[in-house]
Design a protein around this motif. Structure first.
Motif, mmCIF file in Angstrom:
data_model
loop_
_atom_site.group_PDB
_atom_site.id
_atom_site.type_symbol
_atom_site.label_atom_id
_atom_site.label_comp_id
_atom_site.label_asym_id
_atom_site.label_seq_id
_atom_site.Cartn_x
_atom_site.Cartn_y
_atom_site.Cartn_z
ATOM 1 N N ILE A 101 0.643 -1.005 0.052
ATOM 2 C CA ILE A 101 -0.347 0.121 0.383
ATOM 3 C C ILE A 101 0.850 1.286 -0.193
ATOM 4 C CG2 ILE A 101 -1.157 1.919 0.974
ATOM 5 C CD1 ILE A 101 -2.765 -0.898 2.495
ATOM 6 N N GLU A 102 1.443 1.131 1.016
ATOM 7 C CA GLU A 102 2.988 2.598 1.073
ATOM 8 C C GLU A 102 3.618 2.426 -0.288
ATOM 9 O OE1 GLU A 102 6.954 3.125 3.254
ATOM 10 O OE2 GLU A 102 4.909 2.252 4.491
ATOM 11 N N HIS A 103 3.673 1.579 -0.978
ATOM 12 C CA HIS A 103 4.322 1.941 -2.676
ATOM 13 C C HIS A 103 3.503 1.945 -3.600
ATOM 14 C CE1 HIS A 103 7.468 0.437 -5.515
ATOM 15 N NE2 HIS A 103 6.391 -0.479 -6.372
ATOM 16 N N ALA A 104 2.269 1.723 -3.606
ATOM 17 C CA ALA A 104 1.185 1.642 -4.261
ATOM 18 C C ALA A 104 1.149 3.080 -4.240
ATOM 19 C CB ALA A 104 0.293 1.491 -4.369
ATOM 20 N N ILE A 105 0.510 4.532 -3.231
ATOM 21 C CA ILE A 105 0.199 5.376 -2.682
ATOM 22 C C ILE A 105 1.467 6.337 -2.990
ATOM 23 C CG2 ILE A 105 1.228 5.574 -0.945
ATOM 24 C CD1 ILE A 105 -1.483 7.550 0.159
ATOM 25 N N ILE A 106 2.803 5.721 -3.185
ATOM 26 C CA ILE A 106 4.343 6.666 -3.558
ATOM 27 C C ILE A 106 4.172 6.969 -4.950
ATOM 28 C CG2 ILE A 106 6.604 6.493 -3.547
ATOM 29 C CD1 ILE A 106 6.014 5.773 -0.558
ATOM 30 N N LYS A 107 4.369 5.675 -5.500
ATOM 31 C CA LYS A 107 4.221 5.149 -7.371
ATOM 32 C C LYS A 107 3.148 6.560 -8.209
ATOM 33 C CE LYS A 107 4.276 1.909 -10.614
ATOM 34 N NZ LYS A 107 3.608 0.836 -11.040
ATOM 35 N N ASN A 108 1.876 5.921 -7.064
ATOM 36 C CA ASN A 108 0.511 7.060 -7.920
ATOM 37 C C ASN A 108 0.278 8.418 -7.577
ATOM 38 O OD1 ASN A 108 -0.022 4.062 -9.451
ATOM 39 N ND2 ASN A 108 -1.307 3.818 -7.740
ATOM 40 N N THR A 109 0.947 8.769 -6.761
ATOM 41 C CA THR A 109 0.531 10.248 -6.487
ATOM 42 C C THR A 109 1.908 11.094 -6.235
ATOM 43 O OG1 THR A 109 0.961 10.078 -3.685
ATOM 44 C CG2 THR A 109 -1.458 9.813 -4.467
#
Length: 396
Positions: A101-109
């Motif tokens: 989740i942390e990785h996804a939010i950093i990547k997407n935002t």
């Protein structure tokens, strides 16, 4: 088993024909409006339960074919068990914590977590996870899955966290919790621990090196009489030269046969069965085995680190094999599970009393202490270098 009453649906409500993109949403709406899931449970109430625990997906993005396969198969099983007469509650859930989740939010935002406090980052992750839960929930329902979607279980709900803390507290009361070191898989890019399931292995070309550790002393003398100790060395072989600054021991197998091998006026310690291959690698043709003995005789012998003012002990371990190298294994307990285990074992038994040394930080760079107590021909600092960038200076 009491099979209970039968649920009747209008036979002509949805005629069998194509145009599924239009028809399927109508089926789902019918199921929802008529509370088919709730009626299904009511019909089987009191019967034997069949509970399928839903291993939760991560709330970290859109669904993929793996999710579709997972949830569809589970739903088929639950509907089949219902028709067999079982009481079949199905409670979907989501894992709303963790690196994905942390990785996804950093990547997407485009968030820069280094510029955020941990609490602010967690708040953003929670917001993103709950958003993903709602999006995934709609798609799971669209797959035709029946369940308690209005009240799923989420790992970030306070009730779940309180339960976890309660179990942790009970474990602490029973003495199961202690503070200590543990080996973990670590990602220097993400700066976090990784689960074993997240590790993928690929072929990799690495530097390899044979290294001499100067002889200091032994408990049982294996060095042949008349040999100058200043000319004697244990020889290790490693494919991870970057770990050499953390070398704190040499491991040998107590069941293997070892030898002192004369090359010119120097004597090298290695496993008998690996002498020929090691000498071939070193392009040495003139050598002679002058004495052999079991590896167990080497326990707690002392040698000197090749470029740091540090003495290292010989430890016995059955993880040492004859697959490659010399049978003398450079042991860095800060950088290997087997190395860590044998080092901890000897410390626990009181045979050594040595603190584990690690000179690498969370981002995979050497810290300043790595350059303390160094000696030798090269003084190129290692501090600040990424571990693989440091391999050439270490080899030199």
């Amino acid at each position: 088993m009491d099979y209970g009453k039968t649920l009747h649906l209008p036979a002509t409500e949805f005629p069998m024909r194509g145009n599924l993109p239009k028809c399927e949403p109508e089926y789902l709406k019918f199921w929802e409006d008529n509370k088919i899931y709730e009626k299904r449970l009511e019909l089987r109430k009191g019967n034997k339960s069949f509970v399928l625990h839903d291993g939760p997906p991560y709330a970290n993005g859109k669904l993929h074919i793996g999710h579709a396969l997972n949830k569809t198969l589970k739903d088929i099983i639950m509907k089949y068990k219902t028709m067999q007469g079982f009481y079949t509650p199905y409670i979907p859930g989501w894992d709303t914590h963790g690196l994905p989740i942390e990785h996804a939010i950093i990547k997407n935002t485009g968030l820069n977590r280094h510029e955020m406090s941990p609490l602010d980052l967690r708040a953003k992750c929670k917001e993103y996870a709950l958003q993903c839960v709602e999006e995934q929930k709609k798609d799971f329902i669209r797959f035709g899955v029946l369940g308690r979607f209005e009240d799923p279980y989420l790992t970030l709900k306070p009730a779940f966290e309180v339960k976890q803390l309660g179990i942790f507290g009970e474990m602490a009361k029973r003495g199961y919790i202690y503070k200590g070191l543990k080996t973990v898989y670590w990602c220097t890019h993400c700066e976090t621990a990784l689960a074993e399931a997240e590790i993928e292995y690929h072929e990799k070309k690495s530097f390899s090196i044979y290294v001499k550790y100067a002889y200091v002393d032994e408990v049982k003398r294996t060095l042949p009489e008349g040999v100058d100790p200043a000319k004697a060395y244990a020889v290790i072989w490693t494919t991870t030269p970057w770990t050499l600054p953390a070398s704190q021991a040499i491991s040998v197998n107590p069941e293997l046969e070892y030898a002192w091998v004369q090359v010119g006026d120097e004597y090298y310690l290695m496993a008998v069965e690996l002498v020929d291959s090691a000498m071939k690698d070193a392009q040495v043709e003139d050598y002679k085995v002058v004495k052999t003995f079991p590896g167990s005789d080497l326990e707690l012998a002392t040698f000197r680190h090749p470029f740091i003012d540090r003495e290292v002990r010989v430890l016995l371990g059955d993880h040492v094999t004859l697959e490659a190298g010399t049978g003398c294994v450079h042991t860095a307990p800060a950088h290997g599970e087997e190395d860590f285990g044998i080092f901890q074992k000897y410390n626990k038994e009181g045979k050594i009393n040595t603190e584990i040394l690690s000179f690498v930080n969370a981002t995979g760079n050497y810290v300043a202490a790595v350059d303390n107590d160094r000696y030798g021909d090269t003084e190129e600092p290692l501090a600040g270098k990424e571990i693989h960038e440091a391999e050439v200076p270490i080899l030199k």
